[in-house]
Design an enzyme around this catalytic site. Structure first.
Site, PDB file in Angstrom:
ATOM      1  N   HIS A 131       0.966  -9.276   4.529  1.00 46.50           N
ATOM      2  CA  HIS A 131      -0.186  -8.369   4.521  1.00 46.50           C
ATOM      3  C   HIS A 131      -0.810  -8.412   3.125  1.00 46.50           C
ATOM      4  O   HIS A 131      -0.594  -7.520   2.288  1.00 46.50           O
ATOM      5  CB  HIS A 131       0.250  -6.951   4.900  1.00 46.50           C
ATOM      6  CG  HIS A 131      -0.884  -6.049   5.291  1.00 46.50           C
ATOM      7  ND1 HIS A 131      -0.943  -5.375   6.493  1.00 46.50           N
ATOM      8  CD2 HIS A 131      -2.013  -5.702   4.639  1.00 46.50           C
ATOM      9  CE1 HIS A 131      -2.058  -4.653   6.562  1.00 46.50           C
ATOM     10  NE2 HIS A 131      -2.728  -4.841   5.443  1.00 46.50           N
ATOM     11  N   GLN A 153       0.803  -1.223   0.000  1.00 48.89           N
ATOM     12  CA  GLN A 153       0.000   0.000   0.000  1.00 48.89           C
ATOM     13  C   GLN A 153       0.836   1.273   0.000  1.00 48.89           C
ATOM     14  O   GLN A 153       0.328   2.341  -0.314  1.00 48.89           O
ATOM     15  CB  GLN A 153      -0.953  -0.016   1.196  1.00 48.89           C
ATOM     16  CG  GLN A 153      -1.998  -1.122   1.100  1.00 48.89           C
ATOM     17  CD  GLN A 153      -2.917  -1.178   2.303  1.00 48.89           C
ATOM     18  OE1 GLN A 153      -2.644  -1.883   3.260  1.00 48.89           O
ATOM     19  NE2 GLN A 153      -4.003  -0.436   2.269  1.00 48.89           N
ATOM     20  N   ASN A 205      -1.781 -10.740   8.509  1.00 44.03           N
ATOM     21  CA  ASN A 205      -2.733  -9.650   8.677  1.00 44.03           C
ATOM     22  C   ASN A 205      -4.102 -10.114   8.176  1.00 44.03           C
ATOM     23  O   ASN A 205      -4.269 -10.429   6.991  1.00 44.03           O
ATOM     24  CB  ASN A 205      -2.297  -8.435   7.851  1.00 44.03           C
ATOM     25  CG  ASN A 205      -3.281  -7.284   8.007  1.00 44.03           C
ATOM     26  OD1 ASN A 205      -3.302  -6.625   9.046  1.00 44.03           O
ATOM     27  ND2 ASN A 205      -4.123  -7.049   7.008  1.00 44.03           N
ATOM     28  N   GLU A 206      -5.045 -10.198   9.061  1.00 43.65           N
ATOM     29  CA  GLU A 206      -6.436 -10.523   8.721  1.00 43.65           C
ATOM     30  C   GLU A 206      -6.587 -11.744   7.818  1.00 43.65           C
ATOM     31  O   GLU A 206      -7.190 -11.659   6.737  1.00 43.65           O
ATOM     32  CB  GLU A 206      -7.111  -9.300   8.090  1.00 43.65           C
ATOM     33  CG  GLU A 206      -7.097  -8.090   9.010  1.00 43.65           C
ATOM     34  CD  GLU A 206      -7.873  -6.895   8.440  1.00 43.65           C
ATOM     35  OE1 GLU A 206      -8.174  -6.887   7.244  1.00 43.65           O
ATOM     36  OE2 GLU A 206      -8.182  -5.976   9.227  1.00 43.65           O
TER      37      GLU A 206
END
Ligand code: BGC
Length: 456
Positions: free
Chosen positions: A161, A67, A205-206
């Site tokens: 991620h 990101q 992550n998630e």
């Protein structure tokens, strides 16, 4: 807003006033004590009514490699972003050029007043071809860790991620039996190279996001058809039958591969240099039961159960929340008419933080770090309001002696919000898309001030 739950256990609308009145006396430990299992220290309420957070409380900001870094050209998403047609609004491109500007960005994190920086290392850079590990890229992340230490920041490292190397997606990604071997090998190499400088780590992550999407039936048929065509094109480009995508892949299969991968990655990190706590970050919504036959508990068991169990066997649980969900007998209900929505279409509901911390702590029974919490908005005053109320929830948890050890805001700066591109603004710091100039917003100074004082 009213508490719409049937059991009344959530939805408390904590305002600034009630926060101050409640005060926050509670438990949270020194960061260093986590791996040693020492008992937490206490927070204090001063005579002026302000709340002092526990000594050693982590105040941070988060980013994720794809990101912000820019030019993550060996990743699965880079390929998908550049297909025609694609479901991505725009390609990630240079992102925030954090790959080159990390030093200044990390110095800014410090200057603003934070003591922690959460970032992810990029598997697609570290292992750009199957079995080929790039020492130069590992060294890059070592330099990032060194920059954190030079600034006196605790680096919290996410090992994964969302993005994967393109070759990994082309052999079936997380849907492939045995993918845990590949992730464990990557984690082992990265931990060996970086472990002595890591302050805390999370494996995934998630990882429960595919389940979240499946539960909410979040992809309309037309999107699924377009996504299918996009993945077929990606398969063709990479000479495979099936190009796997985390968000669109089989949620059950991926969970069954990622759970062992999580445990094996932890073992690899523990076997390497350094001594740091390792956890997993879970996407949790403040699920509120609507009606006697609400599916709320089924939702919780399906979406969070396995990962809370995994967190229970780890050093901590990372709580990541953005809003609430009202769960009826057929699943999630849309937000009520007229409620304030964020840029992501989520209901403005900062109280989700308190409820999800309570829920995660109760089920995982390990220390909690808030590893993500924030809001996509152009209106920075709403960011401040949101975060203030979210922090009130943290303080209430501390008062009740829940072992919360840190609050890490998403995000340090406006960045590439996956398929939504650069439109949603989650950053405390604005980024000029032409010049890459960073401009801290009032929220950055406000939250940084709280972090600096360790007091609210
Ligand atoms: C993800 C971030 C994302 C944020 C805001 C979280 O689910 O971990 O990558 O940018 O939510 O949507």
């Amino acid at each position: 807003m009213a508490d719409t739950s049937v059991d009344g256990s959530h939805g408390s609308n904590v305002t600034r006033r009630t926060f101050v009145a409640r005060g926050a006396v509670g438990a949270a430990g020194l960061f260093a004590s986590l791996s040693l299992g020492e008992s937490p220290s206490r927070a204090d309420v001063s005579k002026t009514g302000s709340v002092d957070f526990p000594r050693g409380f982590l105040w941070g900001v988060a980013t994720a490699a794809h990101q912000v870094e820019g030019n993550n050209v060996n990743s699965d998403l880079w390929l998908l972003e550049h297909l025609k047609p694609t479901l991505f609004t725009e390609p990630s491109g240079d992102a925030c050029d954090h790959y080159h500007r990390y030093k200044d960005d990390i110095a800014l994190v410090k200057r603003l007043g934070f003591n922690t920086y959460r970032f992810s290392i990029e598997w697609a850079r570290i292992e750009p071809e199957k079995g080929f590990f790039s020492l130069a890229e590992l060294e890059h992340y070592r330099r990032m860790l060194a920059a954190c230490h030079e600034q006196g920041l605790t680096p919290m490292v996410t090992f994964w991620h969302f993005t994967v190397p393109r070759w990994f997606a082309a052999i079936g990604g997380w849907e492939r039996t045995g993918a845990d071997d590949l992730f464990a090998r990557y984690a082992e190499r990265a931990a060996k190279h970086l472990g002595d400088m890591i302050g805390a780590a999370t494996t995934f992550n998630e990882p429960n996001i595919p389940m979240v999407l499946k539960w909410g039936n979040l992809f309309p048929k037309a999107v699924l058809t377009a996504a299918g065509a996009m993945l077929q094109q990606a398969a063709h480009r990479t000479g495979t039958d099936h190009f796997s995508d985390f968000l669109l892949g089989d949620a059950n299969k991926q969970r069954d591969v990622m759970l062992p991968a999580h445990y094996r990655a932890i073992a690899a990190m523990k076997a390497g240099p350094g001594k740091y706590p390792v956890g997993v970050n879970i996407a949790i919504s403040d699920d509120q039961a609507i009606g006697a036959d609400s599916q709320r508990d089924v939702k919780r068991t399906t979406l969070y159960g396995p990962w809370l169990e995994a967190a229970a066997k780890s050093d901590f649980v990372g709580v990541q929340t953005y809003t609430r969900s009202r769960v009826g007998k057929d699943g999630d209900l849309p937000p009520e008419a007229g409620v304030e929505l964020t840029q992501m279409g989520y209901e403005f509901w900062p109280e989700s933080l308190e409820q999800t911390i309570r829920y995660a702590a109760q089920h995982a029974k390990v220390p909690v770090y808030v590893t993500e919490n924030g809001i996509g908005t152009e209106d920075d005053t709403r960011r401040i309001e949101y975060t203030m109320r979210a922090l009130a929830g943290v303080a209430a948890c501390l008062r009740d002696k829940i072992d919360v050890r840190g609050y890490i805001h998403w995000s340090l700066m406006d960045n590439f919000e996956w398929n939504s591109g650069y439109r949603p603004k989650f950053g405390l710091v604005a980024v000029n898309r032409d010049t890459q100039e960073r401009t801290p917003k009032p929220s950055a100074k406000w939250l940084g001030g709280i972090a600096k004082r360790n007091s609210f």
